[in-house]
Design a protein around this motif. Structure first.
Motif, mmCIF file in Angstrom:
data_model
loop_
_atom_site.group_PDB
_atom_site.id
_atom_site.type_symbol
_atom_site.label_atom_id
_atom_site.label_comp_id
_atom_site.label_asym_id
_atom_site.label_seq_id
_atom_site.Cartn_x
_atom_site.Cartn_y
_atom_site.Cartn_z
ATOM 1 N N HIS A 176 5.429 1.184 -2.080
ATOM 2 C CA HIS A 176 4.955 1.408 -3.438
ATOM 3 C C HIS A 176 3.929 2.535 -3.453
ATOM 4 C CE1 HIS A 176 6.983 -2.265 -4.525
ATOM 5 N NE2 HIS A 176 6.329 -2.902 -3.585
ATOM 6 N N PRO A 177 3.946 3.362 -4.483
ATOM 7 C CA PRO A 177 2.928 4.416 -4.560
ATOM 8 C C PRO A 177 1.523 3.839 -4.490
ATOM 9 C CG PRO A 177 4.643 4.778 -6.183
ATOM 10 C CD PRO A 177 4.902 3.423 -5.593
ATOM 11 N N TYR A 178 0.682 4.499 -3.749
ATOM 12 C CA TYR A 178 -0.704 4.062 -3.554
ATOM 13 C C TYR A 178 -1.516 4.408 -4.795
ATOM 14 C CZ TYR A 178 -5.356 4.057 -1.340
ATOM 15 O OH TYR A 178 -6.664 3.848 -1.016
ATOM 16 N N VAL A 179 -2.374 3.491 -5.213
ATOM 17 C CA VAL A 179 -3.264 3.769 -6.335
ATOM 18 C C VAL A 179 -4.688 3.472 -5.917
ATOM 19 C CG1 VAL A 179 -1.574 3.405 -8.173
ATOM 20 C CG2 VAL A 179 -2.859 1.463 -7.289
ATOM 21 N N THR A 180 -5.617 4.260 -6.426
ATOM 22 C CA THR A 180 -7.024 4.049 -6.085
ATOM 23 C C THR A 180 -7.781 3.353 -7.205
ATOM 24 O OG1 THR A 180 -7.546 6.255 -6.917
ATOM 25 C CG2 THR A 180 -7.099 6.051 -4.569
ATOM 26 N N VAL A 181 -7.179 3.256 -8.388
ATOM 27 C CA VAL A 181 -7.811 2.554 -9.506
ATOM 28 C C VAL A 181 -7.059 1.246 -9.721
ATOM 29 C CG1 VAL A 181 -8.407 2.623 -11.942
ATOM 30 C CG2 VAL A 181 -8.513 4.728 -10.573
ATOM 31 N N GLY A 182 -7.730 0.154 -9.479
ATOM 32 C CA GLY A 182 -7.095 -1.148 -9.638
ATOM 33 C C GLY A 182 -6.180 -1.529 -8.497
ATOM 34 N N GLY A 183 -6.078 -0.673 -7.488
ATOM 35 C CA GLY A 183 -5.172 -0.947 -6.377
ATOM 36 C C GLY A 183 -5.827 -1.623 -5.203
ATOM 37 N N ARG A 184 -7.144 -1.695 -5.213
ATOM 38 C CA ARG A 184 -7.834 -2.378 -4.133
ATOM 39 C C ARG A 184 -8.065 -3.828 -4.516
ATOM 40 N NH1 ARG A 184 -11.977 2.476 -2.268
ATOM 41 N NH2 ARG A 184 -10.325 3.975 -1.901
ATOM 42 N N ILE A 185 -8.031 -4.691 -3.541
ATOM 43 C CA ILE A 185 -7.990 -6.119 -3.817
ATOM 44 C C ILE A 185 -9.365 -6.730 -3.628
ATOM 45 C CG2 ILE A 185 -7.009 -8.312 -3.060
ATOM 46 C CD1 ILE A 185 -4.542 -6.680 -2.158
ATOM 47 N N HIS A 186 -9.890 -7.332 -4.693
ATOM 48 C CA HIS A 186 -11.110 -8.116 -4.596
ATOM 49 C C HIS A 186 -10.660 -9.532 -4.250
ATOM 50 C CE1 HIS A 186 -15.044 -9.515 -4.807
ATOM 51 N NE2 HIS A 186 -15.300 -9.456 -6.109
ATOM 52 N N THR A 187 -10.713 -9.872 -2.967
ATOM 53 C CA THR A 187 -10.032 -11.068 -2.498
ATOM 54 C C THR A 187 -10.811 -12.325 -2.814
ATOM 55 O OG1 THR A 187 -11.112 -11.077 -0.347
ATOM 56 C CG2 THR A 187 -9.160 -9.699 -0.584
ATOM 57 N N GLN A 188 -10.109 -13.441 -2.720
ATOM 58 C CA GLN A 188 -10.703 -14.777 -2.827
ATOM 59 C C GLN A 188 -10.533 -15.483 -1.480
ATOM 60 O OE1 GLN A 188 -12.392 -15.944 -5.587
ATOM 61 N NE2 GLN A 188 -12.180 -13.813 -6.232
ATOM 62 N N SER A 189 -10.890 -14.785 -0.430
ATOM 63 C CA SER A 189 -10.732 -15.326 0.915
ATOM 64 C C SER A 189 -11.523 -16.614 1.063
ATOM 65 C CB SER A 189 -11.203 -14.300 1.947
ATOM 66 O OG SER A 189 -11.030 -14.791 3.251
ATOM 67 N N ALA A 190 -10.884 -17.649 1.643
ATOM 68 C CA ALA A 190 -11.492 -18.982 1.689
ATOM 69 C C ALA A 190 -11.791 -19.462 3.102
ATOM 70 C CB ALA A 190 -10.574 -19.987 1.000
ATOM 71 N N ILE A 191 -11.720 -18.563 4.074
ATOM 72 C CA ILE A 191 -11.958 -18.976 5.459
ATOM 73 C C ILE A 191 -12.975 -18.055 6.123
ATOM 74 C CG2 ILE A 191 -9.647 -19.962 5.759
ATOM 75 C CD1 ILE A 191 -8.941 -17.394 7.354
ATOM 76 N N TRP A 192 -13.656 -18.585 7.125
ATOM 77 C CA TRP A 192 -14.468 -17.739 8.000
ATOM 78 C C TRP A 192 -13.543 -16.828 8.787
ATOM 79 C CZ3 TRP A 192 -19.138 -20.122 11.012
ATOM 80 C CH2 TRP A 192 -19.959 -20.840 10.138
ATOM 81 N N ASP A 193 -14.066 -15.677 9.153
ATOM 82 C CA ASP A 193 -13.328 -14.792 10.042
ATOM 83 C C ASP A 193 -14.321 -14.062 10.931
ATOM 84 O OD1 ASP A 193 -13.707 -11.789 8.975
ATOM 85 O OD2 ASP A 193 -13.549 -13.109 7.231
ATOM 86 N N GLY A 194 -13.803 -13.254 11.832
ATOM 87 C CA GLY A 194 -14.685 -12.498 12.706
ATOM 88 C C GLY A 194 -13.996 -12.087 13.978
#
Length: 701
Positions: free
Chosen positions: A604-622
């Protein structure tokens, strides 16, 4: 003389090559210690050839053994097997078309090269084909590894950068390595390709029990190569890494040791601890006064390098300092960096030039042409042209880059903008259709442009050995792409641009790609130091790879400066004692953030407006930035949407019989002293804030 069996012995593994009575060469055995991983029936290699009006498939059975030799080297034994095409009557095949493939002495000659390493369980392989046909011979569907692995209940393929498991897997463009694992036997084999960028393709068990390493033959950048009489084509390498134990232990252990120690041209110690880049903060609005003011603050904070991104130059193809933005040239910038002992970085485009630039006006014959004969350009860049790197332009741009690096003493060089395919516009800018460049066919430019790109990198490095070169994802042609070819020609890879607010997708990329390549080879525009979220959460997220930041440093308060100065000094001092940049372990104790990457890298064509994801990540990571002795930092993150203040975290990398002291760096408190066996089982840890960070300093007691 025949039959003949040759044992290629590497550490803990062996690949036996057998030549039968007819002279056909095949792999007869692949063992990890005493465990056999191979069954009969592989083709060893397969490729298609076109000659005049005829086309056919070639397999190992169509060639006969001529000779072989062993070349002993300090870290490996190299074996070269020479083959020639059998007479057509001996091949038992029906050609597609009227062409006779017979020539005295064979029309095709092959050299199969294997490298068996003494200190890692790795056997590399590549193939060279020489044509003796008087008419052009065209290669297609190139597969240079084809073996049949053993079946078994519960056999799994680990793919998607070793984060997913399934019964079989195939991938084009993205994957560099997959692992087959037999849990009932406790053994496996990693199958890896060193083909570049969008040219790579891997298959494990898609076709029965076969494992194949090929060039891309079905998506956009399809492989093809044309050989004139006497010319040779050499494939990229692939390798097999048999192992015992778990897949992740193999990834954290011998695979990482081989990639970092034998393939990557940069070591962690070569990477500056902290760099500030101007791109997302200033973009094209960069000026001399902005840069000088920021360098002064950067020096005060203890930053090691300052990099001017796009906008410092007149235009694409004209790499003089912009006369309005930098009326005194770059010399004041150079002097300021030298005064403060700071490295200078610059950005340059490799293939893109402005239509009004001198090079475009004087050399329109170098322009890359599309399928309609028009000029190639990136989507939206209508005032530019992409120059074909398989023309004399490649020599011209080498001279331009070399002159800029030498004049300004550039230590960090970011090379950018698309040449093979436009990552923002899938399906466009595929190959060069010009007829007067150094390529025989359009499809041959797909791999040819990569190889020309690497020649440019190699020559610039040869002339400037102290300059670190960044080959960006745009130039490489695949969003978020990285692979085992890239790290052999460029020191680092600007893998994506992110923003401070989207740190979970950022960490996901580090988590997955650092399983394939050393984390310090990955460059991310990720965290603005002026963003409130940068303190602790963003600052340490970036250090999963290494300290590359954005930000207008003039906007930092005195409190901010004092804060960052403390932690810059702390990290640099820690690296002197234990360089945690060099390590990256994830095992199955630390999961990839449960979020997608911020843009699909291919379809899919890349977009810089509205294309980045503000995630709802629910786990620890690292990730664990631990040495083989279990010392270093473990960086843990609790995303904003994660409701768990506590987690049981296992430390499977520790010596079970050892003793360790764990220290909460940010809280400035002791966590406790533990036996390695306790840490392997897991301890309860807490992150009170969301988003929040826990930095654990691990030391042997």
């Amino acid at each position: 003389m025949l039959p003949l069996t040759v044992a290629l012995e590497a550490k803990d593994c062996c690949r036996e090559i057998r030549i039968d009575e007819t002279g056909t060469l095949r792999t007869a055995s692949l063992r990890y210690r005493e465990t056999e991983l191979l069954q009969e029936g592989g083709d060893e290699f397969i490729f298609a050839g076109r000659l005049n009006e005829s086309m056919r498939l070639f397999r190992s059975e169509h060639f006969r053994y001529v000779s072989h030799e062993r070349i002993a080297q300090s870290d490996m034994d190299k074996w070269i097997f020479r083959l020639e095409l059998k007479p057509q009557a001996e091949q038992q095949f029906v050609p597609f078309g009227p062409q006779s493939w017979d020539l005295p002495g064979g029309g095709l000659h092959i050299e199969l090269t294997y490298a068996a390493y003494h200190d890692v369980p790795v056997i590399r392989k590549w193939l060279a084909i020489r044509s003796q046909y008087p008419s052009p011979f065209r290669l297609e569907y190139m597969t240079w590894e084809d073996i049949k692995l053993i079946p078994g209940d519960g056999r799994q393929v680990y793919h998607r950068f070793f984060t997913a498991a399934s019964a079989w897997a195939e991938d084009t463009m993205d994957e560099s390595a997959m692992a087959a694992f037999w849990p009932e036997r406790g053994v496996g084999v990693i199958v890896a390709t060193e083909a570049p960028g969008a040219m790579k393709r891997l298959e494990l068990f898609k076709d029965g029990d076969r494992a194949r390493v090929s060039y891309n033959f079905d998506e956009e950048t399809v492989f093809e190569w044309a050989l004139r009489e006497g010319e040779t084509f050499e494939t990229d390498a692939s390798f097999l890494l048999p192992f015992g134990g778990s897949v992740q232990d193999a990834v954290d252990g011998p695979f990482r040791a081989f990639v970092a120690g034998k393939l990557a041209i940069v070591k962690a110690a070569d990477v500056p601890t902290f760099t500030v880049n101007t791109w997302e903060t200033f973009q094209i609005e960069i000026t001399e006064s902005i840069v000088l003011d920021n360098i002064a603050v950067a020096a005060e904070l203890g930053i090691d390098a300052y990099q001017l991104d796009f906008g410092w130059h007149v235009d694409h193809g004209d790499y003089r300092p912009h006369p309005v933005k930098f009326p005194n040239g770059l010399e004041p910038i150079v002097d300021a960096c030298r005064k403060h002992g700071m490295k200078l970085g610059l950005w340059m485009s490799v293939p893109n030039v402005h239509l009004e630039s001198e090079v475009a006006r004087l050399h329109p014959e170098w322009i890359q042409r599309d399928e309609n004969g028009g000029r190639s350009h990136m989507i939206g860049w209508t005032d530019t042209a992409i120059m074909c790197l398989q023309s004399s332009y490649s020599d011209w741009i080498i001279e331009q880059i070399d002159a800029v690096v030498k004049r300004y003493g550039v230590s960090l060089l970011k090379l950018d903008l698309a040449s093979v395919r436009d990552p923002y516009n899938p399906g466009k800018m595929i190959g060069c259709h010009a007829r007067d460049h150094d390529h025989e066919t359009v499809k041959s430019t797909h791999l040819g442009l990569y190889r020309s790109m690497f020649r440019i990198m190699d020559e610039v490095r040869r002339r400037n050995p102290d300059c670190l070169i960044d080959l960006s994802f745009e130039l490489y042609g695949v969003l978020h792409g990285t692979d085992l070819a890239h790290i052999q020609h460029a020191h680092q890879n600007w893998i994506t641009n992110q923003d401070t607010a989207w740190l979970e997708p950022f960490r996901r990329l580090i988590h997955t790609r650092s399983r394939i390549v050393p984390s310090y080879t990955l460059n991310f525009g990720a965290c603005h130091l002026t963003d409130p979220l940068a303190k602790t959460y963003g600052f340490w997220s970036v250090l999963l790879a290494h300290g590359l930041y954005y930000g207008d440093l003039r906007k930092l308060s005195e409190e901010d400066k004092q804060y960052y100065r403390h932690w810059f000094d702390w990290v640099k001092a820690y690296r002197q004692r234990c360089d945690f940049y060099a390590w990256f372990k994830v095992s199955d104790a630390l999961r990839a953030p449960d979020c997608p990457e911020h843009a699909d890298r291919r379809f899919h064509p890349y977009v810089t407006v509205g294309g980045r994801i503000h995630t709802q990540s629910a786990i620890w990571d690292g990730a664990a930035k631990l040495s083989p002795e279990g010392e270093g930092l473990v960086l843990l993150f609790r995303p904003e949407a994660c409701g768990d203040e506590e987690e049981t975290v296992r430390f499977p990398w520790m010596d079970a019989d050892g003793a360790y002291r764990l220290y909460d760096v940010l809280g400035d408190t002791q966590i406790g002293q533990y036996r390695g066996e306790e840490l392997r089982e897991g301890i309860r840890l807490r992150i009170a804030e969301a988003p929040g960070t826990l930095v654990v300093d691990c030391r042997r007691a």
